[in-house]
Design a protein around this motif. Structure first.
Motif, short mmCIF file in Angstrom:
data_model
loop_
_atom_site.label_atom_id
_atom_site.label_comp_id
_atom_site.label_asym_id
_atom_site.label_seq_id
_atom_site.Cartn_x
_atom_site.Cartn_y
_atom_site.Cartn_z
N ILE A 100 0.83 -1.20 0.00
CA ILE A 100 0.00 0.00 0.00
C ILE A 100 0.87 1.26 0.00
O ILE A 100 0.76 2.12 -0.86
N CYS A 101 1.76 1.36 0.99
CA CYS A 101 2.56 2.59 1.11
C CYS A 101 4.02 2.41 0.67
O CYS A 101 4.81 3.34 0.81
N GLU A 102 4.37 1.23 0.18
CA GLU A 102 5.71 0.92 -0.31
C GLU A 102 6.79 0.93 0.77
O GLU A 102 7.98 0.97 0.45
N HIS A 103 6.39 0.86 2.04
CA HIS A 103 7.37 0.76 3.13
C HIS A 103 8.11 -0.57 3.02
O HIS A 103 7.52 -1.59 2.71
N GLU A 104 9.41 -0.56 3.28
CA GLU A 104 10.22 -1.78 3.28
C GLU A 104 11.07 -1.82 4.52
O GLU A 104 11.55 -0.78 4.99
N GLN A 105 11.27 -3.03 5.05
CA GLN A 105 12.14 -3.23 6.20
C GLN A 105 12.77 -4.60 6.09
O GLN A 105 12.20 -5.50 5.47
N PRO A 106 13.97 -4.79 6.66
CA PRO A 106 14.61 -6.10 6.60
C PRO A 106 13.80 -7.13 7.41
O PRO A 106 13.20 -6.80 8.45
N ALA A 107 13.78 -8.33 6.92
CA ALA A 107 13.05 -9.40 7.61
C ALA A 107 13.87 -9.89 8.80
O ALA A 107 15.09 -10.06 8.71
N ASP A 108 13.20 -10.08 9.93
CA ASP A 108 13.87 -10.58 11.13
C ASP A 108 14.18 -12.07 11.01
O ASP A 108 15.18 -12.55 11.52
N ASP A 109 13.29 -12.78 10.34
CA ASP A 109 13.40 -14.23 10.23
C ASP A 109 13.48 -14.60 8.75
O ASP A 109 12.76 -14.06 7.93
N LYS A 110 14.35 -15.53 8.41
CA LYS A 110 14.49 -15.93 7.02
C LYS A 110 13.47 -16.99 6.62
O LYS A 110 13.38 -17.36 5.46
N CYS A 111 12.70 -17.46 7.56
CA CYS A 111 11.67 -18.46 7.29
C CYS A 111 10.39 -17.75 6.86
O CYS A 111 9.81 -17.00 7.62
N VAL A 112 9.96 -17.98 5.63
CA VAL A 112 8.76 -17.36 5.11
C VAL A 112 7.55 -18.22 5.42
O VAL A 112 6.50 -17.75 5.83
N TYR A 113 7.70 -19.54 5.25
CA TYR A 113 6.59 -20.46 5.48
C TYR A 113 7.15 -21.81 5.87
O TYR A 113 8.16 -22.26 5.31
N ARG A 114 6.53 -22.44 6.83
CA ARG A 114 6.96 -23.76 7.25
C ARG A 114 5.76 -24.69 7.27
O ARG A 114 4.74 -24.38 7.89
N ASN A 115 5.88 -25.81 6.60
CA ASN A 115 4.82 -26.80 6.54
C ASN A 115 5.34 -28.07 7.19
O ASN A 115 6.11 -28.81 6.59
N ALA A 116 4.95 -28.32 8.42
CA ALA A 116 5.40 -29.50 9.14
C ALA A 116 4.39 -30.63 8.92
O ALA A 116 3.22 -30.50 9.26
N LEU A 117 4.86 -31.72 8.35
CA LEU A 117 4.00 -32.86 8.08
C LEU A 117 4.30 -33.97 9.08
O LEU A 117 5.45 -34.25 9.38
N THR A 118 3.26 -34.59 9.54
CA THR A 118 3.40 -35.73 10.43
C THR A 118 2.65 -36.90 9.80
O THR A 118 1.44 -36.84 9.63
N LEU A 119 3.39 -37.93 9.45
CA LEU A 119 2.77 -39.10 8.84
C LEU A 119 2.57 -40.18 9.88
O LEU A 119 3.39 -40.38 10.76
N THR A 120 1.49 -40.89 9.74
CA THR A 120 1.27 -42.09 10.53
C THR A 120 1.01 -43.22 9.56
O THR A 120 0.53 -43.00 8.45
N ALA A 121 1.36 -44.42 9.95
CA ALA A 121 1.16 -45.56 9.07
C ALA A 121 -0.32 -45.76 8.76
O ALA A 121 -0.68 -46.18 7.67
N ALA A 122 -1.19 -45.44 9.69
CA ALA A 122 -2.63 -45.61 9.45
C ALA A 122 -3.10 -44.68 8.33
O ALA A 122 -3.98 -45.04 7.56
N ARG A 123 -2.51 -43.49 8.22
CA ARG A 123 -2.89 -42.58 7.15
C ARG A 123 -2.23 -42.97 5.84
O ARG A 123 -2.74 -42.69 4.77
#
Length: 118
Positions: A31-54
């Motif tokens: 909207i206003c074009e403000h920019e700042q450095p990111a504190d964390d390099k992780c943008v998105y994390r998808n943690a998957l947990t598999l079970t044998a039943a699934r």
């Protein structure tokens, strides 16, 4: 872990953007074009947990003629003494070999209790 960040100037959400010249991750307000450095390099994390039943449909696995069969185990559900067994596909190497038994009669599945082994 990545969370939501908001613009300090207009309170809209900041979006991750790459600064290709400096090879860094920045947060950018559309909207206003403000920019700042990111504190964390992780943008998105998808943690998957598999079970044998699934992972497997145990109803179909019990009738698979290619799986090994055991006649010396008893199903706790129906007390039938025949079951197919296979290696747990989601067990980690640090856990050692984990087997799954599937009763050929009622399709009940279980892992053997090895707590008394030693």
């Amino acid at each position: 872990m990545a969370g939501l960040s908001f613009c300090p100037e207009c309170n809209n959400m900041l979006f991750a953007k790459e600064n290709k010249a400096e090879r860094t991750l920045i947060l950018h307000c559309e909207i206003c074009e403000h920019e700042q450095p990111a504190d964390d390099k992780c943008v998105y994390r998808n943690a998957l947990t598999l079970t044998a039943a699934r992972l497997y449909n145990f109803q179909d696995v019990a009738s698979d003629p290619t799986l090994p069969r055991a006649n010396d185990v008893e199903c706790a559900n129906c007390h039938h003494n025949e079951a197919v067994f296979m290696k747990d596909p989601v067990s980690k190497d640090s856990e050692g070999l984990t087997l799954h038994f599937i009763c050929t009669n009622c399709k009940h599945n279980w892992k053997p209790d090895l707590s008394g082994a030693g």
